[in-house]
Design an enzyme around this catalytic site. Structure first.
Site, short mmCIF file in Angstrom:
data_model
loop_
_atom_site.label_atom_id
_atom_site.label_comp_id
_atom_site.label_asym_id
_atom_site.label_seq_id
_atom_site.Cartn_x
_atom_site.Cartn_y
_atom_site.Cartn_z
N CYS A 111 0.81 -1.22 0.00
CA CYS A 111 0.00 0.00 0.00
C CYS A 111 0.85 1.28 0.00
O CYS A 111 0.30 2.38 -0.11
CB CYS A 111 -0.97 -0.01 1.17
SG CYS A 111 -1.99 -1.49 1.16
N HIS A 247 -3.36 7.01 1.61
CA HIS A 247 -3.80 5.68 1.17
C HIS A 247 -5.16 5.41 1.80
O HIS A 247 -5.35 5.61 3.00
CB HIS A 247 -2.76 4.64 1.59
CG HIS A 247 -3.27 3.25 1.53
ND1 HIS A 247 -3.91 2.76 0.41
CD2 HIS A 247 -3.28 2.25 2.45
CE1 HIS A 247 -4.28 1.51 0.65
NE2 HIS A 247 -3.92 1.18 1.87
N ASN A 277 -10.17 -0.71 0.25
CA ASN A 277 -8.72 -0.52 0.19
C ASN A 277 -8.20 -1.19 -1.09
O ASN A 277 -8.21 -2.42 -1.18
CB ASN A 277 -8.11 -1.15 1.45
CG ASN A 277 -6.59 -1.12 1.46
OD1 ASN A 277 -5.95 -0.87 0.45
ND2 ASN A 277 -6.02 -1.39 2.62
N1 COA Z 1 -18.07 -8.09 11.32
C1 COA Z 1 -18.52 -8.18 12.56
N2 COA Z 1 -17.72 -8.37 13.62
C2 COA Z 1 -16.40 -8.48 13.37
C3 COA Z 1 -15.86 -8.42 12.07
C4 COA Z 1 -16.76 -8.20 11.02
N3 COA Z 1 -16.36 -8.10 9.75
N4 COA Z 1 -14.53 -8.54 12.15
C5 COA Z 1 -14.22 -8.70 13.45
N5 COA Z 1 -15.35 -8.67 14.19
C6 COA Z 1 -15.50 -8.80 15.62
C7 COA Z 1 -14.34 -9.54 16.26
O1 COA Z 1 -14.53 -10.94 16.21
C8 COA Z 1 -14.39 -8.99 17.65
O2 COA Z 1 -15.39 -9.68 18.39
P1 COA Z 1 -15.19 -10.03 19.93
O3 COA Z 1 -15.07 -8.71 20.64
O4 COA Z 1 -16.42 -10.77 20.25
O5 COA Z 1 -13.93 -10.84 19.99
C9 COA Z 1 -14.85 -7.56 17.50
O6 COA Z 1 -15.49 -7.50 16.21
C10 COA Z 1 -13.72 -6.56 17.53
O7 COA Z 1 -12.69 -7.03 16.67
P2 COA Z 1 -11.39 -6.19 16.42
O8 COA Z 1 -10.48 -6.94 15.52
O9 COA Z 1 -10.86 -5.74 17.74
O10 COA Z 1 -12.01 -4.95 15.65
P3 COA Z 1 -11.35 -3.58 15.30
O11 COA Z 1 -12.10 -2.49 15.88
O12 COA Z 1 -9.86 -3.61 15.49
O13 COA Z 1 -11.62 -3.52 13.73
C11 COA Z 1 -10.41 -3.73 11.70
C12 COA Z 1 -11.03 -4.46 12.87
C13 COA Z 1 -9.76 -4.75 10.78
C14 COA Z 1 -11.54 -3.01 10.95
C15 COA Z 1 -9.39 -2.70 12.23
O14 COA Z 1 -8.49 -3.33 13.12
C16 COA Z 1 -8.61 -2.06 11.13
O15 COA Z 1 -9.16 -1.37 10.31
N6 COA Z 1 -7.28 -2.21 11.12
C17 COA Z 1 -6.43 -1.66 10.09
C18 COA Z 1 -6.54 -2.56 8.89
C19 COA Z 1 -5.99 -1.94 7.66
O16 COA Z 1 -6.34 -0.87 7.29
N7 COA Z 1 -5.13 -2.69 6.97
C20 COA Z 1 -4.56 -2.36 5.74
C21 COA Z 1 -3.51 -1.33 5.91
S1 COA Z 1 -2.70 -1.03 4.42
#
Ligand code: COA
Length: 321
Positions: A111, A247, A277
């Protein structure tokens, strides 16, 4: 001498997959995805490939810049998701355009790829090695997505964006770029060429795997630092910046960066709600959108900033031509 962007183009597949469709594949819902990421839909390839999208975006950028393919002497394609290994995607673009005089190579930096492609082309133009460069980000991340993994499949989309750069009079701003291979485990995808048999295609290792929270924390810390550093290094005040084109990974990341920089959200355009993304294509697609709707105006100073797997990150200042 510097490199000036004189044309942009993009291509996104016509097939649109909204959050409700994803909810038919994994346990998730539109509200959760929008709230945590800002993404409402993504465009997914059907008949297109990384190569075909790169070619189309490139043609559109040349047409927009009124640049003849014969003038192009450098083509760089940033991609991590090409449908071919050999020849490189850039050579396929060369063939399609008939850009016989171009030197062509691909660049792999996930990215951060478009920012690095821009910096690489800029260095060649600044140094007088080439006069006209075509830089392209093209990605089919849907091929690398595990559609059974709800923590990643909600995030990504496919598409391509391109920019034509010409050597010309003007100031060259120095970029800021970093890599930290020690933290590479946060975002991985193994090569499918290593597959001994197709059964292993089921192995999650062959799809994008991510520690979402680690990547989130990395981005909201390192991107504002890189942006502040690039401004300082070039003696540019943040008041002089019209746009911060980050990005397009996650709305919450963009908002957190704006907050840390103490800059208004109006300076941070986004289109991730429509495309998700698209890795190295995202900045180029947004630049093209903003050029076409005339938000980009001659003389504006723009910061572009990329971040992602590697880990890699960086920021550059562009003075719009
Ligand atoms: N739908 C519903 N629930 C979901 C889910 C989805 N698609 N994905 C995860 N969950 C749940 C998890 O299982 C977790 O449940 P629990 O509390 O019962 O264990 C809860 O939601 C929280 O999960 P978590 O991983 O802590 O969520 P988050 O707030 O960190 O959001 C992302 C997850 C991936 C959206 C976030 O971490 C993110 O955007 N990270 C950056 C990713 C990125 O941009 N990557 C590319 C960079 S180039």
């Amino acid at each position: 001498m510097t490199g000036i962007i004189c044309g942009t183009g993009s291509y996104t597949p016509s097939y649109v997959m909204d959050n409700n469709e994803i909810a038919t594949m994994v346990e998730t819902n539109d509200e959760w995805i929008k709230e945590r990421t800002g993404v409402a839909a993504r465009h997914i390839i059907k008949d297109e490939t990384t190569v075909s999208m790169a070619c189309e975006a490139a043609k559109r950028a040349l047409a927009d810049g009124r640049v003849d393919a014969g003038e192009v002497d450098l083509i760089i394609v940033s991609t991590i998701s090409s449908n071919i290994i050999l020849p490189c995607t850039a050579c396929e673009v060369q063939k399609e355009l008939g850009a016989k005089g171009a030197t062509c190579f691909d660049l792999s930096a996930a990215c951060s790829g478009f920012v690095l492609a821009y910096n690489t082309a800029l260095a060649y133009l600044f140094g007088g090695v080439y006069k006209t460069a075509l830089i392209i980000g093209s990605e089919s991340l849907s091929n690398l997505t595990n559609w059974e993994d709800r923590s990643t499949c909600i995030l990504f989309g496919d598409g391509a964006g391109a920019a034509v750069m010409k050597a010309g009079e003007g100031r060259t701003y120095l970029p800021v770029t970093y890599s930290d291979g020690m933290k590479g485990k946060a975002l991985t995808c193994s090569s499918r060429h290593a597959l001994a048999d197709t059964c292993r295609m089921k192995d999650p290792e062959y799809y994008i795997q991510m520690d979402g929270q680690a990547v989130f924390k990395f981005a909201v810390k390192k991107v504002p630092e890189a942006v502040s550093e690039v401004l300082e290094k070039n003696h540019v005040e943040k008041e002089e910046i019209t746009w911060y084109i980050l990005h397009q990974a996650n709305r919450r990341i963009v908002e957190a960066v704006a907050k840390r920089l103490d800059e208004p959200m109006e300076k941070f355009p986004m289109n991730l709600q429509e495309y998700g993304n698209t890795s190295s294509a995202s900045i180029a697609i947004l630049l093209d959108e903003m050029k076409k709707d005339k938000r980009l105006k001659s003389g504006q100073k723009i910061v572009i900033a990329g971040f992602g797997a590697g880990l890699t990150w960086g920021a550059s200042i562009i003075e719009w031509g």
